[in-house]
Design a protein around this motif. Structure first.
Motif, PDB file in Angstrom:
ATOM      1  N   ASP A 156      58.102 -38.588  59.982  1.00 34.33           N
ATOM      2  CA  ASP A 156      58.234 -39.891  60.399  1.00 34.33           C
ATOM      3  C   ASP A 156      59.400 -40.607  59.824  1.00 34.33           C
ATOM      4  O   ASP A 156      60.096 -41.457  60.175  1.00 34.33           O
ATOM      5  N   ALA A 157      59.344 -40.230  57.982  1.00 34.80           N
ATOM      6  CA  ALA A 157      60.131 -40.668  57.629  1.00 34.80           C
ATOM      7  C   ALA A 157      61.512 -39.875  57.165  1.00 34.80           C
ATOM      8  O   ALA A 157      62.041 -41.462  57.417  1.00 34.80           O
ATOM      9  N   MET A 158      61.711 -38.962  57.676  1.00 38.69           N
ATOM     10  CA  MET A 158      63.246 -38.704  58.292  1.00 38.69           C
ATOM     11  C   MET A 158      63.591 -38.736  59.056  1.00 38.69           C
ATOM     12  O   MET A 158      64.245 -39.506  59.615  1.00 38.69           O
ATOM     13  N   ILE A 159      63.436 -38.789  60.354  1.00 40.73           N
ATOM     14  CA  ILE A 159      62.999 -39.273  61.390  1.00 40.73           C
ATOM     15  C   ILE A 159      63.634 -41.390  61.128  1.00 40.73           C
ATOM     16  O   ILE A 159      64.670 -41.520  61.995  1.00 40.73           O
ATOM     17  N   GLY A 160      63.057 -41.819  60.235  1.00 41.79           N
ATOM     18  CA  GLY A 160      63.239 -43.253  60.288  1.00 41.79           C
ATOM     19  C   GLY A 160      64.458 -43.646  59.246  1.00 41.79           C
ATOM     20  O   GLY A 160      65.955 -44.360  59.719  1.00 41.79           O
ATOM     21  N   ALA A 161      64.519 -42.378  58.181  1.00 39.69           N
ATOM     22  CA  ALA A 161      66.589 -42.677  57.985  1.00 39.69           C
ATOM     23  C   ALA A 161      67.122 -42.012  58.585  1.00 39.69           C
ATOM     24  O   ALA A 161      68.293 -42.388  58.429  1.00 39.69           O
ATOM     25  N   ILE A 162      67.080 -41.330  59.428  1.00 39.02           N
ATOM     26  CA  ILE A 162      68.271 -41.184  60.669  1.00 39.02           C
ATOM     27  C   ILE A 162      68.535 -42.246  61.542  1.00 39.02           C
ATOM     28  O   ILE A 162      69.197 -42.225  61.759  1.00 39.02           O
ATOM     29  N   THR A 163      67.507 -42.645  62.407  1.00 38.68           N
ATOM     30  CA  THR A 163      67.903 -43.560  62.729  1.00 38.68           C
ATOM     31  C   THR A 163      68.443 -44.819  62.938  1.00 38.68           C
ATOM     32  O   THR A 163      68.849 -44.861  63.458  1.00 38.68           O
ATOM     33  N   THR A 164      68.241 -44.953  61.489  1.00 43.95           N
ATOM     34  CA  THR A 164      68.473 -46.248  60.473  1.00 43.95           C
ATOM     35  C   THR A 164      70.192 -45.452  60.197  1.00 43.95           C
ATOM     36  O   THR A 164      71.142 -46.473  60.352  1.00 43.95           O
ATOM     37  N   ARG A 165      70.066 -44.355  59.366  1.00 44.18           N
ATOM     38  CA  ARG A 165      71.526 -43.765  59.231  1.00 44.18           C
ATOM     39  C   ARG A 165      72.206 -43.675  61.003  1.00 44.18           C
ATOM     40  O   ARG A 165      73.478 -44.083  60.086  1.00 44.18           O
ATOM     41  N   LEU A 166      71.721 -43.857  62.343  1.00 44.17           N
ATOM     42  CA  LEU A 166      72.894 -43.731  63.236  1.00 44.17           C
ATOM     43  C   LEU A 166      73.309 -45.001  63.798  1.00 44.17           C
ATOM     44  O   LEU A 166      74.138 -45.180  64.600  1.00 44.17           O
ATOM     45  N   ASP A 167      72.291 -45.887  63.293  1.00 49.52           N
ATOM     46  CA  ASP A 167      72.042 -47.658  63.978  1.00 49.52           C
ATOM     47  C   ASP A 167      73.747 -47.347  62.904  1.00 49.52           C
ATOM     48  O   ASP A 167      74.471 -48.400  63.509  1.00 49.52           O
ATOM     49  N   GLN A 168      73.933 -47.447  61.739  1.00 47.78           N
ATOM     50  CA  GLN A 168      75.055 -47.754  61.054  1.00 47.78           C
ATOM     51  C   GLN A 168      76.191 -47.549  61.329  1.00 47.78           C
ATOM     52  O   GLN A 168      76.869 -47.769  61.482  1.00 47.78           O
ATOM     53  N   ASN A 169      75.796 -45.901  61.478  1.00 50.02           N
ATOM     54  CA  ASN A 169      77.603 -45.004  62.581  1.00 50.02           C
ATOM     55  C   ASN A 169      77.735 -46.071  64.025  1.00 50.02           C
ATOM     56  O   ASN A 169      78.467 -46.269  64.225  1.00 50.02           O
ATOM     57  N   ASP A 170      76.336 -46.386  65.031  1.00 48.40           N
ATOM     58  CA  ASP A 170      77.476 -47.245  65.729  1.00 48.40           C
ATOM     59  C   ASP A 170      77.433 -48.681  65.582  1.00 48.40           C
ATOM     60  O   ASP A 170      78.646 -48.860  65.806  1.00 48.40           O
ATOM     61  N   GLN A 171      76.362 -49.214  64.254  1.00 51.48           N
ATOM     62  CA  GLN A 171      77.427 -50.686  63.750  1.00 51.48           C
ATOM     63  C   GLN A 171      78.876 -50.311  64.024  1.00 51.48           C
ATOM     64  O   GLN A 171      79.933 -51.092  63.828  1.00 51.48           O
ATOM     65  N   GLN A 172      79.072 -49.343  62.832  1.00 53.18           N
ATOM     66  CA  GLN A 172      80.797 -48.829  62.064  1.00 53.18           C
ATOM     67  C   GLN A 172      81.548 -48.267  63.513  1.00 53.18           C
ATOM     68  O   GLN A 172      82.535 -48.469  63.376  1.00 53.18           O
ATOM     69  N   MET A 173      81.120 -47.700  64.420  1.00 58.59           N
ATOM     70  CA  MET A 173      82.201 -47.602  65.575  1.00 58.59           C
ATOM     71  C   MET A 173      82.174 -48.737  66.608  1.00 58.59           C
ATOM     72  O   MET A 173      83.313 -48.871  66.512  1.00 58.59           O
TER      73      MET A 173
END
Length: 108
Positions: free
Chosen positions: A64-81
């Motif tokens: 769950d923690a790993m999925i949360g971290a990945i989701t946060t990273r994907l959200d950050q990447n989406d914002q950067q894109m």
């Protein structure tokens, strides 16, 4: 089916009595020991299942923690894109404006 008569019941009871008498004291003492062994084995299995369950719960929390971290990273990447897309739009607008000025100056 006809009900058994007293003779048949008596024969059955004698057979049971004979079977019980055939069990030696040593055999009779082995039965409780076998039950104790079975109970100990079941308790060990239960303890093992508890450990496995705790490990699975721990792994689930980790996942769950790993999925949360990945989701946060994907959200950050989406914002950067999105930011890069906006920057490219600004560059395209700037180039378009520059090209228009060049053609405007050439036309004069």
């Amino acid at each position: 089916m006809a009900a058994p008569n007293l003779s048949q019941l008596s024969q059955s009871l004698h057979a049971v009595k004979d079977h019980i008498q055939d069990i030696s004291l040593h055999d009779a003492l082995d039965i409780p020991a076998a039950i104790v062994n079975i109970v100990n084995t079941l308790m060990t299995m239960n303890a093992t299942l508890v450990v496995i369950t705790r490990r699975l719960d721990h792994n689930e929390q980790g996942m769950d923690a790993m999925i949360g971290a990945i989701t946060t990273r994907l959200d950050q990447n989406d914002q950067q894109m999105g930011n890069m897309n906006a920057a490219l739009g600004n560059i395209a607008n700037g180039l378009n404006h520059t090209i228009q000025r060049i053609f405007s100056m050439a036309a004069k």
